[in-house]
Scaffold this motif. Structure first.
Motif, mmCIF file in Angstrom:
data_model
loop_
_atom_site.group_PDB
_atom_site.id
_atom_site.type_symbol
_atom_site.label_atom_id
_atom_site.label_comp_id
_atom_site.label_asym_id
_atom_site.label_seq_id
_atom_site.Cartn_x
_atom_site.Cartn_y
_atom_site.Cartn_z
ATOM 1 N N UNK A 30 25.033 -38.848 -26.142
ATOM 2 C CA UNK A 30 23.946 -38.780 -25.893
ATOM 3 C C UNK A 30 23.916 -37.339 -25.674
ATOM 4 N N UNK A 31 22.227 -37.015 -25.841
ATOM 5 C CA UNK A 31 22.626 -35.116 -26.837
ATOM 6 C C UNK A 31 21.586 -34.879 -24.793
ATOM 7 N N UNK A 32 21.204 -33.547 -24.301
ATOM 8 C CA UNK A 32 20.359 -33.202 -23.925
ATOM 9 C C UNK A 32 20.066 -31.659 -24.778
ATOM 10 N N UNK A 33 18.700 -31.770 -24.422
ATOM 11 C CA UNK A 33 17.925 -30.025 -25.794
ATOM 12 C C UNK A 33 16.622 -29.982 -25.015
ATOM 13 N N UNK A 34 16.351 -29.044 -26.089
ATOM 14 C CA UNK A 34 15.039 -28.350 -25.227
ATOM 15 C C UNK A 34 13.534 -28.831 -25.380
ATOM 16 N N UNK A 35 12.478 -29.168 -25.000
ATOM 17 C CA UNK A 35 11.466 -29.882 -25.565
ATOM 18 C C UNK A 35 10.754 -28.933 -26.068
ATOM 19 N N UNK A 36 10.622 -27.860 -26.470
ATOM 20 C CA UNK A 36 9.819 -26.980 -27.004
ATOM 21 C C UNK A 36 10.024 -26.955 -28.718
ATOM 22 N N UNK A 37 9.401 -26.298 -29.426
ATOM 23 C CA UNK A 37 9.646 -26.343 -31.017
ATOM 24 C C UNK A 37 10.084 -27.173 -31.858
ATOM 25 N N UNK A 43 7.848 -26.550 -37.057
ATOM 26 C CA UNK A 43 7.695 -25.840 -35.841
ATOM 27 C C UNK A 43 7.693 -24.217 -36.405
ATOM 28 N N UNK A 44 8.423 -23.668 -37.746
ATOM 29 C CA UNK A 44 8.886 -22.454 -38.123
ATOM 30 C C UNK A 44 7.877 -22.057 -39.338
ATOM 31 N N UNK A 45 7.087 -23.358 -39.649
ATOM 32 C CA UNK A 45 5.929 -23.130 -39.932
ATOM 33 C C UNK A 45 4.798 -22.173 -39.706
ATOM 34 N N UNK A 46 4.412 -23.385 -38.090
ATOM 35 C CA UNK A 46 3.520 -23.086 -37.521
ATOM 36 C C UNK A 46 4.053 -21.006 -36.998
ATOM 37 N N UNK A 48 25.223 -30.758 -24.634
ATOM 38 C CA UNK A 48 23.883 -30.130 -24.111
ATOM 39 C C UNK A 48 23.684 -28.698 -25.298
ATOM 40 N N UNK A 49 21.963 -28.175 -25.665
ATOM 41 C CA UNK A 49 21.731 -27.801 -26.145
ATOM 42 C C UNK A 49 20.556 -27.504 -25.596
ATOM 43 N N UNK A 50 20.318 -27.084 -24.634
ATOM 44 C CA UNK A 50 19.267 -25.903 -24.118
ATOM 45 C C UNK A 50 18.945 -24.890 -24.307
ATOM 46 N N UNK A 51 18.552 -24.528 -25.950
ATOM 47 C CA UNK A 51 18.695 -23.374 -26.286
ATOM 48 C C UNK A 51 16.899 -22.471 -25.794
ATOM 49 N N UNK A 52 16.983 -21.749 -26.291
ATOM 50 C CA UNK A 52 15.090 -20.751 -25.995
ATOM 51 C C UNK A 52 14.425 -21.260 -27.093
ATOM 52 N N UNK A 53 15.147 -21.133 -28.499
ATOM 53 C CA UNK A 53 14.249 -20.946 -29.728
ATOM 54 C C UNK A 53 15.500 -21.373 -30.922
ATOM 55 N N UNK A 54 14.882 -22.367 -31.938
ATOM 56 C CA UNK A 54 15.658 -22.340 -33.327
ATOM 57 C C UNK A 54 14.697 -23.080 -34.150
ATOM 58 N N UNK A 55 15.014 -22.669 -35.319
ATOM 59 C CA UNK A 55 14.442 -23.142 -36.510
ATOM 60 C C UNK A 55 14.682 -24.473 -37.206
ATOM 61 N N UNK A 56 15.709 -24.727 -36.832
ATOM 62 C CA UNK A 56 16.130 -26.295 -36.518
ATOM 63 C C UNK A 56 17.140 -27.308 -35.767
ATOM 64 N N UNK A 57 17.940 -26.638 -35.592
ATOM 65 C CA UNK A 57 18.998 -27.056 -34.495
ATOM 66 C C UNK A 57 19.722 -28.595 -34.516
ATOM 67 N N UNK A 61 13.852 -28.295 -32.000
ATOM 68 C CA UNK A 61 14.264 -28.992 -31.127
ATOM 69 C C UNK A 61 14.030 -30.373 -30.538
ATOM 70 N N UNK A 62 12.371 -29.537 -29.828
ATOM 71 C CA UNK A 62 11.787 -31.494 -29.604
ATOM 72 C C UNK A 62 11.004 -32.191 -31.226
ATOM 73 N N UNK A 63 10.832 -31.040 -32.189
ATOM 74 C CA UNK A 63 10.578 -31.793 -33.031
ATOM 75 C C UNK A 63 12.046 -32.650 -34.485
ATOM 76 N N UNK A 64 13.310 -32.351 -34.299
ATOM 77 C CA UNK A 64 14.153 -33.050 -35.019
ATOM 78 C C UNK A 64 14.319 -34.619 -34.122
ATOM 79 N N UNK A 65 14.656 -33.985 -32.590
ATOM 80 C CA UNK A 65 14.919 -34.892 -31.029
ATOM 81 C C UNK A 65 14.680 -35.873 -31.330
ATOM 82 N N UNK A 66 12.932 -35.044 -31.493
ATOM 83 C CA UNK A 66 11.980 -36.530 -31.094
ATOM 84 C C UNK A 66 12.631 -37.506 -29.897
#
Length: 410
Positions: free
Chosen positions: A317-324, A160-163, A296-305, A326-331
């Motif tokens: 149990x983790x709640x995270x953001x569905x973008x970039x 996501x950061x590369x993109x 809970x970690x609903x950050x608007x943007x992370x390079x990794x998280x 964060x979604x890539x790392x959490x799967x």
């Protein structure tokens, strides 16, 4: 005939001197801790702008076979305006000491004297510009463009950061390695007997279930949205005759939004239901991960998280953001929500607290996901890529290993 000398790499190690470590500082520590076994026959140095205040840096240098080089800034005024130490000073000085390459743990590189490899942790200033001042955005943009011009290679931690990087710099020239970070070694599952159940009370957390969030108190972390979601969830549960029993615990170093967040808690009437702990040390943080009912970690943007991954490692149990990133790392090992939708965050928190089947699935999936992120694996992928960026070896010097192309995310 000049004596043969080994290849030599210097590392900008100033982040090692920061006492209250957050993500970037931890990345620097673990990178420098795990790289030495992957760089046999390479001269290594930690470059600092002042003497280390504790023995931890010297201990790391001894373990990794690093020299410690202290180069105090020459021009204080230039240092305050821009990082003159990095831009103008250390390149020629390191070249004169026989170094071939500088590795920067951020996007800054010397403008002269020495080639280098930069680390791009994320492009928050470009993706969430409202959270940064205009001068800060201009400074970050200038350093990134200079790095793209000067660097022999770049390192980042997610696709996501590369993109994002390629979208911002379509003509990016240096090769970019995408290698995931690892879970910190001190973060691991604890047996029930090792839990310090008195810790929450010492931090001011009442004797109730709690949802934990760990981050610097900065706007892009979306703590304001999390507070609004917590207030909404509290209202919804009260209207249904099922009052919310949990409290929200915000742990992290104070940032630009700290006072505003405190005022927001007052405005939303959440004083009894939200606790600010301030910065929490490593061992105590692991305890909080284990004792939290959810993270809970609903950050608007992370390079990794990294914090969500650490919570997963501890089986929370983790709640995270569905973008970039964060979604890539959490799967599929976290419940993903829209960070811009307060109702979606509130619904996710409700499910995370009150859906036993979901909680059980995430408790199983989290540790499995986190197990794929390890610092030895990072070093094994990064070291050959790093050696490929070295200038041509000196006659008689050992040849650099051929690179293994960085692995994908697990």
């Amino acid at each position: 005939m000049q004596p043969h000398r080994p290849p030599a790499i210097a590392f900008d190690a100033r982040d090692l001197l920061i006492a209250q470590r957050t993500g970037v500082e931890w990345v620097a520590w673990q990178m420098l801790e795990h790289l030495p076994p992957q760089l046999p026959g390479v001269r290594r140095a930690l470059v600092l702008d002042r003497e280390a205040g504790s023995g931890a840096v010297q201990a790391l240098a001894r373990r990794g076979g690093y020299e410690c080089i202290v180069l105090p800034p020459r021009w204080p005024r230039l240092q305050r305006m821009a990082d003159g130490w990095m831009a103008w000073q250390i390149g020629p000085q390191l070249r004169a000491r026989g170094f071939d390459l500088l590795v920067s743990v951020n996007t800054k590189l010397p403008l002269r004297g020495l080639p280098g490899v930069v680390t791009v942790h994320g492009l928050e200033w470009a993706r969430v510009p409202a959270d940064y001042t205009r001068s800060e955005r201009l400074k970050q943009a200038a350093w990134l463009r200079l790095a793209a011009w000067r660097a022999t290679a770049m390192l980042t931690f997610t696709q996501a950061t590369l993109q994002d990087l390629r979208a911002l710099l379509p003509r990016l020239r240096p090769p970019v390695a995408v290698i995931p970070e690892g879970v910190m070694p001190h973060v691991h599952p604890l047996p029930p007997a090792a839990l310090d159940t008195a810790l929450p009370a010492r931090l001011g957390v009442p004797a109730r279930p709690f949802v934990l969030s760990v981050c610097t108190l900065a706007p892009r972390k979306n703590l304001d949205g999390l507070l609004q979601a917590w207030a909404l969830l509290k209202q919804q549960r009260a209207a249904a005759g099922q009052p919310l029993q949990a409290v929200l615990v915000l742990a992290g170093r104070s940032g630009a939004a700290s006072s505003r967040l405190q005022a927001r808690v007052q405005q939303l009437g959440l004083q009894p239901d939200v606790v600010f702990t301030g910065y929490v040390g490593d061992d105590d943080l692991v305890q909080l991960y284990h004792q939290a009912s959810a993270f809970a970690y609903p950050s608007r943007y992370e390079g990794f998280g990294l914090p969500p991954l650490e919570a997963m490692c501890c089986g929370t149990p983790v709640l995270s953001a569905n973008r970039g990133a964060m979604a890539e790392v959490a799967g599929d090992a976290a419940l993903l929500v829209d960070p811009d939708d307060v109702a979606d965050i509130a619904h996710g928190l409700d499910r995370l607290l009150h859906d036993p089947a979901l909680r059980a699935r995430l408790r199983q999936a989290g540790p499995r996901r986190a197990a794929g992120f390890r610092w030895p694996a990072f070093a094994a992928a990064f070291a050959p890529f790093l050696l490929q960026q070295m200038p041509a070896p000196q006659p008689g010097a050992p040849p650099a290993a051929r690179p293994a192309w960085p692995r994908a995310l697990p």
